[in-house]
Design an enzyme around this catalytic site. Structure first.
Site, PDB file in Angstrom:
ATOM      1  N   ALA A   6      36.034  34.730  41.157  1.00 60.03           N
ATOM      2  CA  ALA A   6      37.493  34.084  40.782  1.00 60.03           C
ATOM      3  C   ALA A   6      36.985  32.705  40.525  1.00 60.03           C
ATOM      4  CB  ALA A   6      38.425  34.089  41.923  1.00 60.03           C
ATOM      5  N   SER A   7      37.364  32.172  39.367  1.00 54.28           N
ATOM      6  CA  SER A   7      36.719  30.978  39.093  1.00 54.28           C
ATOM      7  C   SER A   7      37.550  29.757  39.611  1.00 54.28           C
ATOM      8  CB  SER A   7      37.074  30.684  37.427  1.00 54.28           C
ATOM      9  OG  SER A   7      36.417  31.752  36.781  1.00 54.28           O
TER      10      SER A   7
END
Length: 408
Positions: A75-76
């Site tokens: 998840a950036s």
């Protein structure tokens, strides 16, 4: 709105609002629509097993690693996601392709922005990642997002054309299928790598005219870092200079192991720019200037043993270098002789017959950067089969499916 939970654990709603307030204060979120999307989508529900505090921290959350521990999917960082959405500016009714499904969270944000009349397709090369994204999206009310498993470099031809392609993994090229699947006057937002550095580029498609073929033109450029795409060639090569020093180059560069064999054992020369900076100031702008002006720009990595022994002492762990024939130079730094101890002078170290010349060229790029630290090049990207006579003047970088041209 729920603001507290038992045992001091932050409540999701209040944690989400604090994150959004932080992103606004940092300038990552500037548009009301993007703010509304971040306030609406429950990020923690895309990260099962992750604490509420970590789910709403402005940091990357790695969700898949290989056997050696290297990150494969994540998840950036929310600030980077917001930055790319601000570049992309998705609009109501648009057809969007996302390369790299991750947890599904970014696709949900895009869905909020394109609305019920839009269409969002996301694709991931890992079946388990795609399955988890599909499950997360369904459970949070975004089940109409199409989640595919496959090589993102091939796009999703059955869902094309797309008004917008957002790439959430580091790319080395603009693959031919993306060109084919992008609608006329569509746009691509992609973390693109050249000469060892990565920038998130907003690329607008300019259709062919009677005097030139179609091209992509850069409208904005932002510093970023992403896990590299899996399932397609990254165009890179690795040259071992010593057991603990490695050079990373691109396939189109005429840089060879044979020419650079033993270069670090040759006489070391130093050149100093006279430019003094705080210890926490980024030098990425120097690298950007080098990449546009110097065909031999690449990346050098020195392990701690090399630094401690003095074999190679680059300024940063991820550091630009300049290779030409049998010579090499790289960016370095030393503590300034006056002023606070956290101030550093930027310089370069060279090895080989042309080492001193290459080092001086790096220091001149440093001075040019200091004179205009925010300057950015103009970039156009052309299909690989574009005739030479239709390519503009500038520094050219040839990739598999595209041809990049840089000018100031």
């Amino acid at each position: 709105m729920n603001t507290a939970t038992s045992l001091g654990t932050p409540a999701p709603d209040s944690a989400r609002d604090r994150l959004v307030d932080h992103l606004i204060s940092q300038g990552a979120i500037r548009s009301p629509g993007i703010e509304a999307a971040f306030r609406s989508v429950p990020r923690h529900r895309f990260l099962p097993g992750v604490s509420i505090a970590d789910a709403y921290a402005d940091q990357i959350v790695v969700t898949k690693r290989d056997q050696a521990g290297a990150a494969l999917s994540s998840a950036s960082q929310p600030a980077i996601m917001a930055m790319m959405l601000e570049q992309a500016q998705p609009e109501h009714g648009q057809r969007v392709l996302e390369i790299g499904a991750g947890t599904g969270y970014n696709a949900a944000l895009v869905h909020e922005l394109v609305g019920p009349h839009g269409q969002v397709t996301t694709i991931d090369v890992f079946p388990d990642v795609a399955a988890e994204a599909r499950r997360n999206l369904t459970e949070t009310g975004y089940g109409d997002i199409h989640v595919l498993t496959g090589d993102g470099a091939l796009g999703a031809p059955d869902r094309a054309p797309f008004d917008l392609i957002i790439v959430t993994a580091g790319a080395w090229d603009i693959p031919a299928p993306w060109w084919d699947q992008l609608a006329p006057e569509g746009r691509i937002v992609v973390p693109l790598r050249w000469r060892g550095l990565t920038r998130s580029l907003l690329l607008d498609h300019e259709p062919a005219t009677p005097i030139r073929p179609a091209q992509l033109t850069t409208r904005s450029m932002q510093l970023c870092g992403f896990i590299a795409m899996t399932g397609t060639s990254d165009g890179g090569r690795t040259i071992t200079l010593a057991d603990d020093v490695t050079l990373f180059t691109d396939q189109d560069q005429p840089i060879t192991t044979n020419a650079l064999h033993g270069v670090l054992d040759q006489a070391r020369t130093e050149a100093w720019s006279g430019i003094i900076i705080p210890g926490d100031q980024s030098m990425e702008g120097i690298w950007l200037r080098m990449s546009v002006a110097e065909p031999g720009t690449c990346r050098i990595k020195a392990e701690a043993t090399a630094v401690h022994s003095g074999r190679a002492t680059p300024a940063t762990p991820v550091n630009p270098a300049l290779a030409e024939h049998d010579s090499l130079a790289y960016l370095t730094s030393r503590r300034a002789t006056d002023g606070p101890p956290s101030r550093w002078e930027i310089g370069a170290i060279g090895h080989g017959p042309r080492g001193a010349e290459l080092a001086e060229r790096i220091t001149q790029h440093t001075r040019d950067w200091r004179a205009a630290p925010d300057a950015q090049p103009h970039i156009t990207i052309h299909p690989a089969d574009t005739p030479d006579e239709h390519l503009p003047a500038g520094l050219h970088i040839v990739k598999h499916d595209s041809h990049m041209v840089f000018t100031w």
